[in-house]
Motif scaffolding. Structure first.
Motif, PDB file in Angstrom:
ATOM      1  N   TYR A  81       0.838  -1.414   0.061  1.00  0.00           N
ATOM      2  CA  TYR A  81      -0.004  -0.103  -0.008  1.00  0.00           C
ATOM      3  C   TYR A  81       0.530   1.216  -0.010  1.00  0.00           C
ATOM      4  N   ASP A  82       2.006   1.246   0.366  1.00  0.00           N
ATOM      5  CA  ASP A  82       2.762   2.413   0.639  1.00  0.00           C
ATOM      6  C   ASP A  82       3.400   3.017  -0.828  1.00  0.00           C
ATOM      7  N   PRO A  83       3.368   4.353  -0.943  1.00  0.00           N
ATOM      8  CA  PRO A  83       4.045   4.694  -2.273  1.00  0.00           C
ATOM      9  C   PRO A  83       5.194   4.678  -2.287  1.00  0.00           C
ATOM     10  N   ALA A  84       5.985   4.957  -3.467  1.00  0.00           N
ATOM     11  CA  ALA A  84       7.340   5.026  -3.428  1.00  0.00           C
ATOM     12  C   ALA A  84       7.867   6.184  -2.811  1.00  0.00           C
ATOM     13  N   VAL A  85       8.856   5.959  -2.062  1.00  0.00           N
ATOM     14  CA  VAL A  85       9.484   7.214  -1.091  1.00  0.00           C
ATOM     15  C   VAL A  85      11.175   7.288  -1.575  1.00  0.00           C
ATOM     16  N   ILE A  86      11.622   8.537  -2.087  1.00  0.00           N
ATOM     17  CA  ILE A  86      13.004   8.566  -2.414  1.00  0.00           C
ATOM     18  C   ILE A  86      13.593   9.893  -1.854  1.00  0.00           C
ATOM     19  N   VAL A  87      14.662   9.732  -1.507  1.00  0.00           N
ATOM     20  CA  VAL A  87      15.309  10.891  -0.740  1.00  0.00           C
ATOM     21  C   VAL A  87      16.490  11.214  -1.947  1.00  0.00           C
ATOM     22  N   ILE A  88      16.698  12.537  -2.269  1.00  0.00           N
ATOM     23  CA  ILE A  88      17.509  13.128  -2.872  1.00  0.00           C
ATOM     24  C   ILE A  88      18.284  14.396  -2.094  1.00  0.00           C
TER      25      ILE A  88
END
Length: 341
Positions: A81-88
């Motif tokens: 269920y969780d969306p994609a999470v990205i850190v830059i």
């Protein structure tokens, strides 16, 4: 179109966010520069994260990884269920997928953003690092719903240990199977591809359901969405098809603005495809005719023909079922299981 939100915390980060967002033309993107945009001063990052976790496919934090982790942690719902999470990082040197690397596509998106930014993608999932078959990646790439995500760890863990993992398929399998995947092995962990969600051939069984079924729907004018819901559910149960297999709905074009039908589709995230009477008449197959329907809308059957048309000439899984003024039929498009080897 998929939805992405970018949040940054410095002027440098805001510029990096703008560059990154431009690399995703296939996403509807929103950018929130918290120290640049005065309208965001005093707003809650926690509230932002809470909303984004519900309505986004991708969240990109341009800043410290710790900020991202603390922001989303209270709102984690699960692997499926969780969306994609990205850190830059603010300078755009490193792109780190931190959540939903496979099912949500964060790993692939991180590589894509890194290429565009001239940055380094930092992918930490074990199957990617060791070039091991990732069943959740395969499911996403092949349009399959994952019914029991906690079982993914058993399948992936076995493969990482070099153990054999079983697979059973209700569909034809083409090509060479990946290393340590067997169609015949009596393995402890494995996955089933098909509609039979009650089959448990392994101690740890993961079910993958191809989303290839279209619900053809006919209904009286003004029909309530809940009655359409009940009729569709009855057809699914009669055919032994899980709801997760349904990828779209179809009907005749005079129903394209039918409120109950539209609400049903919206509730389940289904696209509604409609066809003219002439197009429905051209559908190939043996359908259940109705003189009344032919006289009313110009074609002898709506639900069966619409389902088959939407499925690209696919096979009928369930012929016309009628309930409370709603008719439903189910058809599946052709599907074959293919691995890269």
């Amino acid at each position: 179109m998929k939805h992405a939100k970018f949040v940054s915390f410095t002027e440098v980060g805001a510029r990096t966010a703008a560059r990154a967002a431009a690399l995703l033309p296939d996403f509807l993107t929103e950018r929130y520069a918290r120290t640049v945009d005065p309208s965001l001063s005093g707003t809650s990052l926690s509230r932002f994260a809470q909303q984004a976790m519900v309505d986004c496919d991708l969240i990109v934090f341009v800043g410290a990884a710790g900020i991202a982790v603390r922001a989303v942690a209270p709102y984690l719902a699960g692997k499926a269920y969780d969306p994609a999470v990205i850190v830059i990082d603010e300078a755009g040197r490193f792109v780190i997928p931190v959540l939903s690397g496979h099912l949500g596509g964060a790993n692939e998106l991180a590589e894509r953003l890194a290429d565009g930014l001239g940055a380094q993608a930092v992918v930490t999932t074990a199957t990617d690092g060791r070039d091991v078959f990732a069943v959740d990646n395969w499911a996403r790439d092949n349009g399959c719903a994952v019914l029991d995500p906690p079982q993914i760890k058993h399948v992936s863990g076995a493969l990482l240990r070099g153990e054999t993992v079983g697979v059973r398929s209700g569909f034809p399998v083409d090509g060479r199977l990946p290393a340590h995947i067997s169609l015949n092995a009596d393995a402890e962990s494995g996955f089933v591809i098909g509609f039979d969600t009650k089959a448990v051939p392994f101690a740890h069984t993961l079910h993958l359901v191809p989303r290839i079924v279209y619900a053809g729907i006919g209904c009286r004018r003004g029909m309530d969405a809940d009655k359409i819901e009940s009729a569709v559910q009855e057809a699914l149960e009669a055919a032994g098809v899980p709801r997760e297999a349904v990828c779209g709905a179809a009907s005749i074009d005079i129903k394209k603005d039918e409120p109950g039908l539209l609400l049903f589709c919206q509730t389940h995230g289904l696209a509604l495809t409609t066809f003219s009477a002439e197009a429905l008449r051209q559908a190939a197959g043996d359908f259940t005719p109705s003189a009344f329907v032919a006289e009313t809308v110009g074609v002898d059957n709506v639900c069966e023909r619409a389902a088959v048309c939407a499925a690209g000439g696919g096979r009928l899984l369930c012929r016309k079922t009628a309930r409370d003024g709603v008719t439903v039929a189910l058809a599946a498009r052709d599907f074959r299981v293919r691995f890269d080897g």
